[in-house]
Design a protein around this motif. Structure first.
Motif, PDB file in Angstrom:
ATOM      1  N   LYS A  44      -1.250  -0.488  -7.035  1.00 50.40           N
ATOM      2  CA  LYS A  44      -0.725  -1.814  -6.681  1.00 50.40           C
ATOM      3  C   LYS A  44      -0.475  -1.952  -5.171  1.00 50.40           C
ATOM      4  O   LYS A  44      -0.923  -2.911  -4.556  1.00 50.40           O
ATOM      5  CB  LYS A  44       0.594  -2.080  -7.428  1.00 50.40           C
ATOM      6  CG  LYS A  44       0.543  -1.892  -8.922  1.00 50.40           C
ATOM      7  CD  LYS A  44       1.854  -2.253  -9.582  1.00 50.40           C
ATOM      8  CE  LYS A  44       3.043  -1.402  -9.167  1.00 50.40           C
ATOM      9  NZ  LYS A  44       2.915   0.029  -9.519  1.00 50.40           N
ATOM     10  N   SER A  45       0.255  -0.996  -4.607  1.00 48.17           N
ATOM     11  CA  SER A  45       0.604  -1.084  -3.185  1.00 48.17           C
ATOM     12  C   SER A  45      -0.638  -0.995  -2.304  1.00 48.17           C
ATOM     13  O   SER A  45      -0.756  -1.725  -1.312  1.00 48.17           O
ATOM     14  CB  SER A  45       1.584   0.030  -2.802  1.00 48.17           C
ATOM     15  OG  SER A  45       2.841  -0.187  -3.394  1.00 48.17           O
ATOM     16  N   THR A  46      -1.551  -0.124  -2.671  1.00 49.11           N
ATOM     17  CA  THR A  46      -2.792  -0.005  -1.894  1.00 49.11           C
ATOM     18  C   THR A  46      -3.558  -1.322  -1.918  1.00 49.11           C
ATOM     19  O   THR A  46      -4.047  -1.792  -0.881  1.00 49.11           O
ATOM     20  CB  THR A  46      -3.672   1.126  -2.460  1.00 49.11           C
ATOM     21  OG1 THR A  46      -2.919   2.341  -2.487  1.00 49.11           O
ATOM     22  CG2 THR A  46      -4.916   1.323  -1.616  1.00 49.11           C
ATOM     23  N   LEU A  47      -3.638  -1.940  -3.086  1.00 49.64           N
ATOM     24  CA  LEU A  47      -4.376  -3.195  -3.208  1.00 49.64           C
ATOM     25  C   LEU A  47      -3.731  -4.303  -2.378  1.00 49.64           C
ATOM     26  O   LEU A  47      -4.416  -5.022  -1.648  1.00 49.64           O
ATOM     27  CB  LEU A  47      -4.459  -3.623  -4.676  1.00 49.64           C
ATOM     28  CG  LEU A  47      -5.175  -4.954  -4.921  1.00 49.64           C
ATOM     29  CD1 LEU A  47      -6.646  -4.859  -4.497  1.00 49.64           C
ATOM     30  CD2 LEU A  47      -5.069  -5.363  -6.390  1.00 49.64           C
ATOM     31  N   VAL A  48      -2.411  -4.445  -2.475  1.00 52.49           N
ATOM     32  CA  VAL A  48      -1.760  -5.553  -1.765  1.00 52.49           C
ATOM     33  C   VAL A  48      -1.875  -5.370  -0.256  1.00 52.49           C
ATOM     34  O   VAL A  48      -1.950  -6.351   0.503  1.00 52.49           O
ATOM     35  CB  VAL A  48      -0.290  -5.709  -2.209  1.00 52.49           C
ATOM     36  CG1 VAL A  48       0.633  -4.744  -1.488  1.00 52.49           C
ATOM     37  CG2 VAL A  48       0.200  -7.143  -2.017  1.00 52.49           C
ATOM     38  N   ARG A  49      -1.953  -4.133   0.201  1.00 54.79           N
ATOM     39  CA  ARG A  49      -2.076  -3.874   1.641  1.00 54.79           C
ATOM     40  C   ARG A  49      -3.485  -4.126   2.162  1.00 54.79           C
ATOM     41  O   ARG A  49      -3.694  -4.179   3.384  1.00 54.79           O
ATOM     42  CB  ARG A  49      -1.631  -2.439   1.948  1.00 54.79           C
ATOM     43  CG  ARG A  49      -0.120  -2.252   1.851  1.00 54.79           C
ATOM     44  CD  ARG A  49       0.271  -0.791   1.754  1.00 54.79           C
ATOM     45  NE  ARG A  49       1.706  -0.659   1.524  1.00 54.79           N
ATOM     46  CZ  ARG A  49       2.599  -0.392   2.478  1.00 54.79           C
ATOM     47  NH1 ARG A  49       2.203  -0.234   3.726  1.00 54.79           N
ATOM     48  NH2 ARG A  49       3.881  -0.292   2.195  1.00 54.79           N
ATOM     49  N   THR A  50      -4.449  -4.271   1.269  1.00 57.51           N
ATOM     50  CA  THR A  50      -5.778  -4.674   1.742  1.00 57.51           C
ATOM     51  C   THR A  50      -5.797  -6.150   2.128  1.00 57.51           C
ATOM     52  O   THR A  50      -6.655  -6.576   2.901  1.00 57.51           O
ATOM     53  CB  THR A  50      -6.873  -4.429   0.677  1.00 57.51           C
ATOM     54  OG1 THR A  50      -6.644  -5.268  -0.466  1.00 57.51           O
ATOM     55  CG2 THR A  50      -6.928  -2.974   0.244  1.00 57.51           C
ATOM     56  N   ILE A  51      -4.858  -6.925   1.597  1.00 55.78           N
ATOM     57  CA  ILE A  51      -4.857  -8.373   1.865  1.00 55.78           C
ATOM     58  C   ILE A  51      -4.618  -8.663   3.342  1.00 55.78           C
ATOM     59  O   ILE A  51      -5.212  -9.588   3.909  1.00 55.78           O
ATOM     60  CB  ILE A  51      -3.823  -9.082   0.977  1.00 55.78           C
ATOM     61  CG1 ILE A  51      -4.240  -8.980  -0.500  1.00 55.78           C
ATOM     62  CG2 ILE A  51      -3.658 -10.555   1.377  1.00 55.78           C
ATOM     63  CD1 ILE A  51      -3.212  -9.523  -1.484  1.00 55.78           C
ATOM     64  N   ASN A  52      -3.733  -7.876   3.987  1.00 53.06           N
ATOM     65  CA  ASN A  52      -3.530  -8.061   5.436  1.00 53.06           C
ATOM     66  C   ASN A  52      -4.146  -6.915   6.246  1.00 53.06           C
ATOM     67  O   ASN A  52      -3.874  -6.758   7.432  1.00 53.06           O
ATOM     68  CB  ASN A  52      -2.047  -8.212   5.775  1.00 53.06           C
ATOM     69  CG  ASN A  52      -1.223  -7.013   5.356  1.00 53.06           C
ATOM     70  OD1 ASN A  52      -1.744  -6.039   4.817  1.00 53.06           O
ATOM     71  ND2 ASN A  52       0.078  -7.078   5.588  1.00 53.06           N
ATOM     72  N   LEU A  53      -4.994  -6.137   5.569  1.00 52.17           N
ATOM     73  CA  LEU A  53      -5.748  -5.038   6.188  1.00 52.17           C
ATOM     74  C   LEU A  53      -4.869  -3.949   6.783  1.00 52.17           C
ATOM     75  O   LEU A  53      -5.302  -3.210   7.670  1.00 52.17           O
ATOM     76  CB  LEU A  53      -6.722  -5.578   7.242  1.00 52.17           C
ATOM     77  CG  LEU A  53      -7.804  -6.537   6.736  1.00 52.17           C
ATOM     78  CD1 LEU A  53      -8.753  -6.897   7.863  1.00 52.17           C
ATOM     79  CD2 LEU A  53      -8.589  -5.939   5.566  1.00 52.17           C
ATOM     80  N   LEU A  54      -3.623  -3.825   6.298  1.00 51.23           N
ATOM     81  CA  LEU A  54      -2.862  -2.616   6.610  1.00 51.23           C
ATOM     82  C   LEU A  54      -3.578  -1.418   5.995  1.00 51.23           C
ATOM     83  O   LEU A  54      -3.469  -0.291   6.474  1.00 51.23           O
ATOM     84  CB  LEU A  54      -1.443  -2.715   6.063  1.00 51.23           C
ATOM     85  CG  LEU A  54      -0.468  -3.608   6.834  1.00 51.23           C
ATOM     86  CD1 LEU A  54       0.896  -3.604   6.166  1.00 51.23           C
ATOM     87  CD2 LEU A  54      -0.342  -3.164   8.284  1.00 51.23           C
ATOM     88  N   GLN A  55      -4.301  -1.681   4.902  1.00 52.80           N
ATOM     89  CA  GLN A  55      -5.187  -0.693   4.301  1.00 52.80           C
ATOM     90  C   GLN A  55      -6.598  -1.263   4.321  1.00 52.80           C
ATOM     91  O   GLN A  55      -6.881  -2.252   3.645  1.00 52.80           O
ATOM     92  CB  GLN A  55      -4.758  -0.366   2.867  1.00 52.80           C
ATOM     93  CG  GLN A  55      -5.723   0.530   2.112  1.00 52.80           C
ATOM     94  CD  GLN A  55      -5.860   1.885   2.774  1.00 52.80           C
ATOM     95  OE1 GLN A  55      -4.896   2.618   2.958  1.00 52.80           O
ATOM     96  NE2 GLN A  55      -7.088   2.251   3.165  1.00 52.80           N
ATOM     97  N   LYS A  56      -7.458  -0.671   5.120  1.00 49.65           N
ATOM     98  CA  LYS A  56      -8.837  -1.155   5.183  1.00 49.65           C
ATOM     99  C   LYS A  56      -9.575  -0.762   3.901  1.00 49.65           C
ATOM    100  O   LYS A  56      -9.552   0.407   3.501  1.00 49.65           O
ATOM    101  CB  LYS A  56      -9.551  -0.533   6.383  1.00 49.65           C
ATOM    102  CG  LYS A  56      -9.044  -1.014   7.723  1.00 49.65           C
ATOM    103  CD  LYS A  56      -9.782  -2.256   8.164  1.00 49.65           C
ATOM    104  CE  LYS A  56      -9.421  -2.626   9.606  1.00 49.65           C
ATOM    105  NZ  LYS A  56     -10.172  -3.813  10.046  1.00 49.65           N
ATOM    106  N   PRO A  57     -10.226  -1.704   3.243  1.00 47.32           N
ATOM    107  CA  PRO A  57     -11.008  -1.331   2.058  1.00 47.32           C
ATOM    108  C   PRO A  57     -12.221  -0.493   2.445  1.00 47.32           C
ATOM    109  O   PRO A  57     -12.817  -0.698   3.509  1.00 47.32           O
ATOM    110  CB  PRO A  57     -11.429  -2.687   1.477  1.00 47.32           C
ATOM    111  CG  PRO A  57     -11.338  -3.648   2.612  1.00 47.32           C
ATOM    112  CD  PRO A  57     -10.274  -3.149   3.527  1.00 47.32           C
ATOM    113  N   THR A  58     -12.576   0.447   1.601  1.00 47.04           N
ATOM    114  CA  THR A  58     -13.773   1.246   1.834  1.00 47.04           C
ATOM    115  C   THR A  58     -15.015   0.388   1.695  1.00 47.04           C
ATOM    116  O   THR A  58     -15.993   0.551   2.424  1.00 47.04           O
ATOM    117  CB  THR A  58     -13.817   2.419   0.830  1.00 47.04           C
ATOM    118  OG1 THR A  58     -12.584   3.144   0.909  1.00 47.04           O
ATOM    119  CG2 THR A  58     -14.982   3.350   1.127  1.00 47.04           C
ATOM    120  N   SER A  59     -14.951  -0.547   0.756  1.00 51.32           N
ATOM    121  CA  SER A  59     -16.036  -1.515   0.585  1.00 51.32           C
ATOM    122  C   SER A  59     -15.465  -2.774  -0.051  1.00 51.32           C
ATOM    123  O   SER A  59     -14.368  -2.774  -0.603  1.00 51.32           O
ATOM    124  CB  SER A  59     -17.160  -0.940  -0.288  1.00 51.32           C
ATOM    125  OG  SER A  59     -16.675  -0.616  -1.583  1.00 51.32           O
TER     126      SER A  59
END
Length: 345
Positions: A44-59
């Motif tokens: 959950k946390s990883t996914l929500v952090r992709t929304i503001n790119l605090l976590q860059k998605p691999t693809s």
């Protein structure tokens, strides 16, 4: 407002690829309160952090308000992030600064006009009902007050999206309710799109419009909140719902029931308030004893569970059960009370 397309987040752990998020596709409407729920480690946390790119998605692609932001960097990414506020589980306040300075810090960092900062900070503190705490330090605040400072800070740049990462899990019930009510008012007043992740199903029941359920990095179910609680599809969803709706009974209660049959009834929608027990008693030569029950209201629609003991002639009991089947959304016959007395077993 938010669209995630084929999002994957992969970490390399000891030369092994671990999918924290796998093949997620998600659309979140403008102005809605959208929840993402699941057990710890679901992603959950990883996914929500992709929304503001605090976590860059691999693809995959992250699209905000129609714009693909996935590969933005530097100043362009910073401008996008100004439009996405975020509040955290553990508040993330600056301990050496007052409440006023904590909020002002965000305005300073984003070059908000100096002559307008005081008015803006005061507006934000009034919004979260902390005008009298402007000179207080975080150490002197309750958990709920700290989170209200976090909300004021997250709203400083007038964002269109507010991400909430387990924003109530460090709070007690009273403060949780207070924070959720504040966020409801903010959502209604400003039309801000809220994305809220939690493992607490009570929060989901009272706060979300729609929700997604995650398990092992994947989204296994998306629907409006009432539909998920009333008719869960995925195994993990059923487990989460059952734990939340579970009826706890005192040990030994099953020994008091020596005759008849136990039946567990499920009610959904308007039929939850029909006088079923009264009708059955009048129509059939049986006695009904209510052992336990509860009704929840989710988005103003009732969802109920009732455990009853039926005694009488076997033929009359069968007729009564058939009538109940026709008038409830679900029935569990020959119900085993031990499941409620010892739910862990």
């Amino acid at each position: 407002m938010i669209e995630l397309k084929n999002i994957n987040v992969v970490f390399n752990v000891k030369n092994t690829k671990v999918y924290a998020v796998k093949d997620v596709n998600l659309k979140i409407n403008r102005g809605e309160v959208f929840g993402i729920v699941g057990l710890s480690g679901a992603g959950k946390s990883t996914l929500v952090r992709t929304i503001n790119l605090l976590q860059k998605p691999t693809s995959g692609k992250v699209i905000i308000d129609g714009k693909d932001i996935t590969h933005l960097k530097g100043e362009l990414l910073r401008k996008i992030r100004l439009n996405i506020g975020m509040i955290f589980q553990h508040f993330n306040l600056i301990s050496g600064k007052t409440v006023y300075k904590n909020v002002e810090f965000v305005l300073k960092a984003n070059n908000y006009p100096k002559n307008k900062r005081k008015q803006k900070v005061e507006e934000l503190l009034k919004l979260v009902s902390l005008e009298d705490k402007a000179k207080a330090y975080p150490a002197n605040l309750s958990g709920g007050q700290k989170q209200r400072v976090g909300i004021a800070r997250a709203l400083a740049n007038n964002p269109q999206v507010l991400l909430c990462d387990e924003a109530t899990s460090a709070l007690d019930l009273e403060n949780t309710e207070e924070i959720l009510n504040l966020l409801k008012r903010i959502n209604k007043k400003y039309g801000i799109t809220i994305v809220f992740i939690t493992h607490e199903m009570e929060v989901a029941k009272t706060f979300f419009n729609r929700m997604a359920v995650m398990s092992s990095g994947k989204i296994v179910e998306i629907n409006d909140v009432y539909s998920i609680f009333a008719n869960p599809k995925a195994k993990v969803t059923k487990s989460l719902i059952n734990k939340n709706l579970n009826i706890e009974l005192s040990p030994g209660i099953e020994k008091l029931i020596q005759v008849g049959e136990l039946v567990k009834l499920y009610f959904k929608g308007d039929r939850s308030i029909d006088p079923l027990i009264s009708d059955v008693s009048k129509k059939f030569n049986v006695n009904l004893s209510i052992i336990h029950g509860k009704i929840d209201y989710i988005n103003d629609k009732p969802l109920g569970i009732l455990i009853v003991n039926i005694t009488g002639d076997k033929e009359e009991i069968e007729k009564a059960k058939l009538y109940m089947k026709e008038n409830v959304s679900g029935i569990e016959e020959n119900y085993n009370l031990q499941k409620e007395v010892n739910p862990i077993e």
